[in-house]
Design an enzyme around this catalytic site. Structure first.
Site, mmCIF file in Angstrom:
data_model
loop_
_atom_site.group_PDB
_atom_site.id
_atom_site.type_symbol
_atom_site.label_atom_id
_atom_site.label_comp_id
_atom_site.label_asym_id
_atom_site.label_seq_id
_atom_site.Cartn_x
_atom_site.Cartn_y
_atom_site.Cartn_z
ATOM 1 C CB CYS A 53 -5.871 4.847 -2.624
ATOM 2 S SG CYS A 53 -5.266 4.789 -4.311
ATOM 3 N NE ARG A 130 -8.381 3.646 -8.398
ATOM 4 C CZ ARG A 130 -7.835 4.240 -7.335
ATOM 5 N NH1 ARG A 130 -7.622 3.546 -6.235
ATOM 6 N NH2 ARG A 130 -7.494 5.499 -7.360
#
Ligand code: BEZ
Length: 216
Positions: A53, A130
């Site tokens: 991330c 995601r």
């Protein structure tokens, strides 16, 4: 309770109005309607202070100026608190010298995640996968990308897809596989036999009546 939250969700559909939201973010409260008139790239990440991330946030920041040139805004989301988001973006700035220029939704109660189908229990029951949702200036959901927890997204593809959709809107054309700005575009298929015959005389580059390309 957990099941209730999950069962409220469902995948939104391309071509439908994007689900409305009002959410606490690192830039204050934001609503979908605040983005009317701009393209919005709403994306989720699994968790703050995680390595993939962090690389994605750096990469999103690197394309931020290119997105602005295309009248597009970025808005992140995870189920972490706003304090966690603030601590993480401060850490990224301190350790890497990169200031995150876009807001991040703190979706602690998973309200936005449920509306957009961002939690895929087979992948994680607690984190958002995601996702990338591209929403047009009229608030219509135009594209969705979903990636697993383990693999970071490709920013070139996000920019490429935005360029392709904006080109399709402006010129009423389609774009072929792997299209890049400057490449030939696809002339939409004809609806009548007459149109099929006419298009063969237009000077397009045609394989046959159903597959014609042209320069813009
Ligand atoms: C990461 O961002 O590194 C990550 C987050 C959740 C699961 C796996 C990796």
């Amino acid at each position: 309770m957990e099941e209730d939250i999950e069962s409220k969700g469902g995948l939104p559909l391309i071509g439908d109005p994007a689900p409305e939201f009002e959410a606490v973010t690192t830039f204050g409260t934001l609503r979908l309607e605040d983005y009317r008139g701009s393209w919005l790239i709403l994306f989720s990440h699994p968790a703050d202070f995680t390595p993939v991330c962090t690389t994605e946030f750096i990469a999103f920041t690197e394309i931020y100026e290119e997105l602005k040139k295309r009248n597009a805004e970025l808005l992140g989301l995870s189920v972490d608190s706003v304090s966690s988001h603030i601590a993480w973006v401060r850490n990224i700035e301190e350790k890497l010298g990169i200031k995150i220029p876009f807001p991040i939704i703190a979706d602690l109660n998973r309200e936005v995640a449920s509306k957009y189908g961002m939690i895929h229990p087979g992948e994680s029951r607690t984190e958002t996968v995601r996702c990338v949702f591209i929403i047009d200036p009229e608030g219509i959901l135009r594209a969705m990308l979903y990636y697993p927890l383990t693999n970071g997204r490709n920013m070139d593809e996000i920019l490429r897809l935005l360029d392709a959709m904006q080109t399709s809107d402006e010129h009423k054309v389609a774009t072929p596989a792997n299209w890049r700005p400057g490449d030939k575009v696809v002339v939409p298929p004809p609806n009548t036999q007459e149109m099929a015959e006419e298009r063969m005389k237009e000077g397009y580059e045609c394989v046959d009546w159903y597959l014609c390309k042209k320069d813009l």
